[in-house]
Design a protein around this motif. Structure first.
Motif, PDB file in Angstrom:
ATOM      1  N   GLU A 149       0.796  -1.278  -0.364  1.00 36.40           N
ATOM      2  CA  GLU A 149      -0.181  -0.148  -0.136  1.00 36.40           C
ATOM      3  C   GLU A 149       0.695   1.276  -0.090  1.00 36.40           C
ATOM      4  O   GLU A 149       0.388   2.234  -0.661  1.00 36.40           O
ATOM      5  CB  GLU A 149      -1.105   0.184   1.100  1.00 36.40           C
ATOM      6  N   VAL A 150       2.160   1.295   0.615  1.00 37.94           N
ATOM      7  CA  VAL A 150       2.914   2.341   0.544  1.00 37.94           C
ATOM      8  C   VAL A 150       3.390   2.758  -0.803  1.00 37.94           C
ATOM      9  O   VAL A 150       3.392   3.889  -1.297  1.00 37.94           O
ATOM     10  CB  VAL A 150       4.279   1.997   1.446  1.00 37.94           C
ATOM     11  N   GLN A 151       3.576   1.672  -1.671  1.00 40.68           N
ATOM     12  CA  GLN A 151       3.878   1.898  -3.217  1.00 40.68           C
ATOM     13  C   GLN A 151       2.676   2.685  -3.773  1.00 40.68           C
ATOM     14  O   GLN A 151       3.153   3.442  -4.629  1.00 40.68           O
ATOM     15  CB  GLN A 151       4.424   0.650  -3.958  1.00 40.68           C
ATOM     16  N   ALA A 152       1.557   2.156  -3.520  1.00 44.34           N
ATOM     17  CA  ALA A 152       0.424   2.918  -4.201  1.00 44.34           C
ATOM     18  C   ALA A 152       0.370   4.364  -3.467  1.00 44.34           C
ATOM     19  O   ALA A 152      -0.029   5.080  -4.524  1.00 44.34           O
ATOM     20  CB  ALA A 152      -0.863   2.141  -3.749  1.00 44.34           C
ATOM     21  N   TYR A 153       0.497   4.461  -2.251  1.00 49.07           N
ATOM     22  CA  TYR A 153       0.539   6.129  -1.927  1.00 49.07           C
ATOM     23  C   TYR A 153       1.640   6.832  -2.592  1.00 49.07           C
ATOM     24  O   TYR A 153       1.241   7.833  -3.175  1.00 49.07           O
ATOM     25  CB  TYR A 153       0.784   5.995  -0.408  1.00 49.07           C
ATOM     26  N   VAL A 154       2.892   6.338  -2.839  1.00 53.46           N
ATOM     27  CA  VAL A 154       3.916   6.910  -3.751  1.00 53.46           C
ATOM     28  C   VAL A 154       3.530   7.193  -5.080  1.00 53.46           C
ATOM     29  O   VAL A 154       3.551   8.258  -5.535  1.00 53.46           O
ATOM     30  CB  VAL A 154       5.113   6.353  -3.566  1.00 53.46           C
ATOM     31  N   TYR A 155       2.880   6.194  -5.723  1.00 52.15           N
ATOM     32  CA  TYR A 155       2.308   6.169  -6.967  1.00 52.15           C
ATOM     33  C   TYR A 155       1.080   7.491  -7.121  1.00 52.15           C
ATOM     34  O   TYR A 155       1.312   8.424  -7.932  1.00 52.15           O
ATOM     35  CB  TYR A 155       1.669   5.005  -7.436  1.00 52.15           C
ATOM     36  N   ALA A 156       0.108   7.456  -6.175  1.00 49.97           N
ATOM     37  CA  ALA A 156      -0.841   8.414  -6.156  1.00 49.97           C
ATOM     38  C   ALA A 156      -0.128   9.726  -5.982  1.00 49.97           C
ATOM     39  O   ALA A 156      -0.681  10.684  -6.732  1.00 49.97           O
ATOM     40  CB  ALA A 156      -1.831   8.141  -5.142  1.00 49.97           C
ATOM     41  N   ALA A 157       0.790   9.943  -5.031  1.00 49.53           N
ATOM     42  CA  ALA A 157       1.340  11.292  -4.740  1.00 49.53           C
ATOM     43  C   ALA A 157       1.939  11.590  -6.001  1.00 49.53           C
ATOM     44  O   ALA A 157       2.035  13.023  -6.170  1.00 49.53           O
ATOM     45  CB  ALA A 157       2.601  11.164  -3.466  1.00 49.53           C
ATOM     46  N   LYS A 158       2.826  10.940  -6.849  1.00 47.98           N
ATOM     47  CA  LYS A 158       3.586  11.370  -7.829  1.00 47.98           C
ATOM     48  C   LYS A 158       2.701  11.750  -8.918  1.00 47.98           C
ATOM     49  O   LYS A 158       2.648  12.952  -9.372  1.00 47.98           O
ATOM     50  CB  LYS A 158       4.394  10.275  -8.455  1.00 47.98           C
ATOM     51  N   ALA A 196       0.718  -9.226  -3.106  1.00 52.12           N
ATOM     52  CA  ALA A 196       1.822  -9.376  -1.989  1.00 52.12           C
ATOM     53  C   ALA A 196       1.470  -8.460  -0.949  1.00 52.12           C
ATOM     54  O   ALA A 196       1.298  -7.304  -1.488  1.00 52.12           O
ATOM     55  CB  ALA A 196       3.035  -9.720  -2.135  1.00 52.12           C
ATOM     56  N   LEU A 197       1.571  -8.987   0.254  1.00 50.96           N
ATOM     57  CA  LEU A 197       1.917  -7.884   1.357  1.00 50.96           C
ATOM     58  C   LEU A 197       2.769  -6.920   1.196  1.00 50.96           C
ATOM     59  O   LEU A 197       2.877  -5.756   1.611  1.00 50.96           O
ATOM     60  CB  LEU A 197       1.549  -8.679   2.804  1.00 50.96           C
ATOM     61  N   THR A 242      -3.736 -10.753   2.991  1.00 47.16           N
ATOM     62  CA  THR A 242      -4.050  -9.519   3.895  1.00 47.16           C
ATOM     63  C   THR A 242      -4.864  -8.450   3.107  1.00 47.16           C
ATOM     64  O   THR A 242      -5.301  -8.513   2.085  1.00 47.16           O
ATOM     65  CB  THR A 242      -2.690  -8.980   4.146  1.00 47.16           C
ATOM     66  N   SER A 243      -5.379  -7.800   4.057  1.00 52.35           N
ATOM     67  CA  SER A 243      -6.179  -6.471   3.640  1.00 52.35           C
ATOM     68  C   SER A 243      -5.549  -5.421   2.930  1.00 52.35           C
ATOM     69  O   SER A 243      -5.907  -4.652   2.313  1.00 52.35           O
ATOM     70  CB  SER A 243      -7.020  -6.112   4.740  1.00 52.35           C
ATOM     71  N   ASN A 244      -4.078  -5.316   3.118  1.00 48.22           N
ATOM     72  CA  ASN A 244      -3.300  -4.401   2.588  1.00 48.22           C
ATOM     73  C   ASN A 244      -3.469  -4.003   1.199  1.00 48.22           C
ATOM     74  O   ASN A 244      -3.760  -2.832   0.849  1.00 48.22           O
ATOM     75  CB  ASN A 244      -1.830  -4.613   3.019  1.00 48.22           C
ATOM     76  N   PRO A 245      -3.766  -5.052   0.195  1.00 52.42           N
ATOM     77  CA  PRO A 245      -3.676  -4.438  -1.082  1.00 52.42           C
ATOM     78  C   PRO A 245      -5.061  -3.698  -1.424  1.00 52.42           C
ATOM     79  O   PRO A 245      -5.058  -3.299  -2.354  1.00 52.42           O
ATOM     80  CB  PRO A 245      -3.766  -6.061  -1.842  1.00 52.42           C
ATOM     81  N   GLY A 246      -6.081  -4.024  -0.588  1.00 57.51           N
ATOM     82  CA  GLY A 246      -7.296  -3.370  -0.714  1.00 57.51           C
ATOM     83  C   GLY A 246      -7.003  -1.646  -0.848  1.00 57.51           C
ATOM     84  O   GLY A 246      -7.842  -1.136  -1.505  1.00 57.51           O
TER      85      GLY A 246
END
Length: 765
Positions: free
Chosen positions: A499-508, A551-552, A565-569
């Protein structure tokens, strides 16, 4: 010489007030009569104060009570317990509870009566009403009515104590040594200056119509709880117990009370100015809350119980708002939760601010500005600070001041920095606030530079603890046992969470749009290109082909941490997954090992590490589910999103005060069971409260674009439990809107009931 008198030269003279070490001036102990069995608790909060008592309004003084609920009881400010005992007794007996509530949030109301006191009082002869309120201090008023046919006389006592323990110590952190408890003393008699210099003065506990409990920390700061009695004054004091000899005529009422104010080195500890009386404290609090409610969006439905949930969430957000020192004027942030997390947080405050943009975008502005003020400036391994990094947690207690914990502030969080950037862009989309955009632009650049530096090694933003007192895991699942593979083994090395990589993607992506608007085409092109390459890598490296799921995380060797896990959600609504992979994640989250009927578990029940009572390894978190619901909705899976939201709302409606807890246990929902409570969940808790508004946003699907003077409402959809929903005073840029939604079968219609401004509203069905 009496027990509370001593001869000493070991004294501390501060501004003419004499303190002596507590062990040198023993005082009478008033016996505790409360049960050692675990009892339910009541919690109230106001700004930087919070109080946890039992249902009688008492805080046990019993030695040997070690359950976690007892440990968390007390009056706290600045991470310090300023009151560890508050016990009312009648003739040495505990009152009998009739009813109690903390419904007002800042005020406890308790109704109790007396037990049978042989030769003195028949059972239920007295009606005892306690009101305990917070407002820069603690206030209590006790009204006692004699309902018997003749006058009564009896002894009533209130026992106080304060251990001044740091909140981290209560949570289990060990200290090698502490400061010392002190007693405010006064000379028994004047023996002359020469005798005082020779150490021949006798001292006793100072209690001239008030009590002072005191402690000097290892840093030298003096902390005090000063108790001033009001209305009927105590007949006498026995140590820190005030005693009244009550005589009340038939059907007459007597009132007594006190104010407890906290001081740190002679200055009020709370940032809130304390009034004199409880009545004034109540009036000030209600006026402030009323003013706050006038500036938020009013959201109501046709269902009473749903409206209670919304009203409670509004009130809890108000209660969780907290001043952070005097440098920020009247600005406040939403603290993470009571009791353990009543402080400034990065991740928690940012997510809550994002969840509540439709309610009040000012929460987001204040959060962005205050966190920017603490943005990392230097390299510091103890605090895990780095230039450009957004903090995790700020604490102000003795252990932080003495560098026993690194929270001054502590920066051990991997996701707060990209979340800050996401909120920066979201806030602008809702408000078109160019002034704040410009004010924080340099902070945004510094945050992005921190992300880029930390992604240089393998292209992913990852964490690895450097502080010996820091967190091992630094995502939102930050307990020590939660980052596990499919065999239940703990991952090691630097961890890159999905999910942190998704946050970085959205921030960019979002910051590229802002950079383009600011004519920084170089930055816009670079960040857009970074995002595209991150998406390509992510879908290759994180996708588990054999499980058709994300993957988590990746571990220190770049291997997949391959548990379900729920993280990919959290990735679903941010666009980092390809469409087919996103749909696979959404579908997998519906499976019975993940969805327990009340919500989606943090970890699959098929995992060897699964524990329905585990903090992050099988429990259910409302905020986790509301973020997933947003993601499922973004894929067009409206029915699935509504089903998930309805489950969370039904869970909430079964909670005390219709308040969503921080988390609850992951046991499966059946026809005859309620959600199983997690024993020490925070309540109220910020992003659990914020999830109510995020679910509402998911339903009505508002997409603001104030830069282009537009609000899109895309395919709104109310769940079956709600027929109509009204939104009044919605602020989008400078425009105020009233919207009305009405469901008919499977379709929901929307109309603009009122508009004050020139915003274009586009309804897309």
């Amino acid at each position: 010489m009496t027990p509370d008198t001593l001869m000493t030269t070991d004294k501390l003279d501060l501004d003419g007030r004499i303190f002596v070490p507590a062990h040198q001036l023993p005082i009478p102990e008033w016996p505790c009569v409360l049960s050692e069995r675990p009892q339910p608790t009541l919690t109230v909060k106001d700004d930087d104060l919070f109080l946890v008592t039992d249902t009688l309004g008492n805080i046990s003084g019993c030695v040997g009570v070690v359950d976690e609920q007892k440990a968390s009881m007390g009056l706290f400010c600045n991470d310090t317990r300023f009151l560890s005992r508050l016990e009312m007794q009648i003739e040495g007996r505990s009152p009998v509870l009739l009813s109690s509530t903390a419904d007002k949030g800042f005020l406890l109301s308790i109704l109790c009566t007396n037990p049978t006191i042989e030769d003195r009082l028949n059972a239920d002869a007295l009606g005892i009403r306690r009101e305990i309120a917070l407002g820069g201090a603690l206030f209590e008023e006790i009204e006692i009515t004699n309902y018997s046919t003749s006058s009564v006389s009896f002894e009533l006592s209130l026992s106080f104590d304060a251990d001044f323990i740091d909140l981290f110590e209560i949570r289990g952190f060990r200290r090698e040594k502490r400061g010392q408890l002190l007693r405010l003393a006064q000379p028994v008699s004047d023996r002359g200056d020469e005798a005082l210099r020779d150490g021949a003065a006798a001292y006793r506990l100072s209690q001239q119509e008030e009590l002072t409990l005191a402690y000097q920390g290892l840093d030298g700061l003096l902390m005090e709880s000063r108790i001033q009695f009001q209305h009927l004054k105590p007949k006498l004091f026995k140590g820190y117990t005030a005693v009244w000899q009550m005589e009340i005529a038939s059907h007459q009422t007597q009132k007594l009370g006190y104010r407890l104010q906290m001081f740190t080195h002679h200055q009020p500890t709370s940032t809130v100015s304390a009034p004199t009386t409880l009545v004034q404290a109540k009036a000030a609090e209600l006026l402030e809350e009323q003013n706050w409610r006038q500036h938020i969006t009013q959201i109501r439905s046709d269902k009473v119980i749903f409206n209670r949930t919304i009203e409670r969430a509004e009130q809890d957000l108000y209660l969780l708002r907290q001043s952070i020192g005097k440098d920020f004027g009247n600005s406040k942030v939403v603290s993470a939760g009571v009791p353990w997390f009543s402080a400034l947080f990065g991740r928690d405050s940012l997510i809550t601010a994002s969840q509540t943009l439709m309610l009040n975008p000012a929460i987001a502005r204040e959060t962005l500005v205050i966190l920017a003020a603490y943005q990392g400036k230097v390299e510091d391994e103890w605090r895990e600070e780095e230039p450009g990094k957004i903090l995790h947690e700020l604490r102000m207690g003795e252990m932080a001041r003495c560098q026993e914990v690194p929270h001054t502030p502590y920066y051990g969080t991997i996701d707060a920095t990209p979340l800050w950037l996401m909120l920066y862009a979201e806030y602008y989309a809702w408000t078109h606030d160019n002034e704040t955009l410009e004010q924080l632009w340099s902070n945004a650049l510094a945050a992005m530079e921190w992300i880029d530096r930390n992604c240089q090694k393998n292209g992913y933003l990852s964490y690895f603890r450097t502080s010996r007192r820091g967190l091992v895991n630094q995502g939102w699942k930050d307990s020590g046992d939660c980052i596990v593979d499919r065999h239940g083994h703990l991952a090691t090395g630097p961890i890159a969470l999905c999910e942190v990589q998704a946050y970085v993607y959205a921030a960019k992506i979002r910051l590229a749009e802002i950079a383009r608007m600011k004519k920084r085409i170089d930055l816009a092109d670079r960040w857009q290109d970074d995002a595209n390459r991150l998406k390509e890598r992510f879908n290759r490296d994180f996708w588990m082909v054999d499980q058709d799921y994300c993957a988590l995380a990746l571990d220190g060797e770049g291997k997949q941490v391959d548990s379900i896990t729920s993280n990919p959600g959290h990735c679903l609504h941010l666009g980092i997954l390809t469409p087919e992979k996103a749909y696979s994640v959404a579908e997998r989250l519906r499976a019975p090992d993940m969805f327990n009927g009340w919500g989606i578990r943090t970890l699959s029940s098929l995992s060897p590490a699964y524990n329905p009572m585990g903090y992050h390894i099988g429990s259910v978190w409302p905020h986790d589910n509301s973020m997933i619901a947003m993601g499922v909705r973004s894929l067009g899976l409206i029915d699935q999103a509504l089903e998930l939201s309805q489950s969370i709302l039904e869970m909430t409606q079964r909670q005390p005060y219709q308040r969503p807890p921080e988390l609850f246990c992951g046991y499966e929902r059946t026809n005859d069971n309620d959600p199983v409570q997690y024993p020490v969940a925070c309540s109220p808790q910020a992003w659990a409260t914020g999830s109510i508004f995020q679910l509402l946003q998911m339903m009505v699907n508002l997409v603001p674009d104030t830069k282009n003077n537009c609000l899109r409402i895309i395919d709104p959809a109310l769940p079956e439990a709600i027929n109509t929903l009204s939104i009044h005073n919605l602020r989008v840029g400078p425009t105020l809107l009233d919207l009305e939604f009405e469901r008919s079968g499977n379709t929901t219609a929307c109309r603009v009931a009122k508009k004050r401004g020139n915003l274009r509203v586009v309804i897309e069905a």
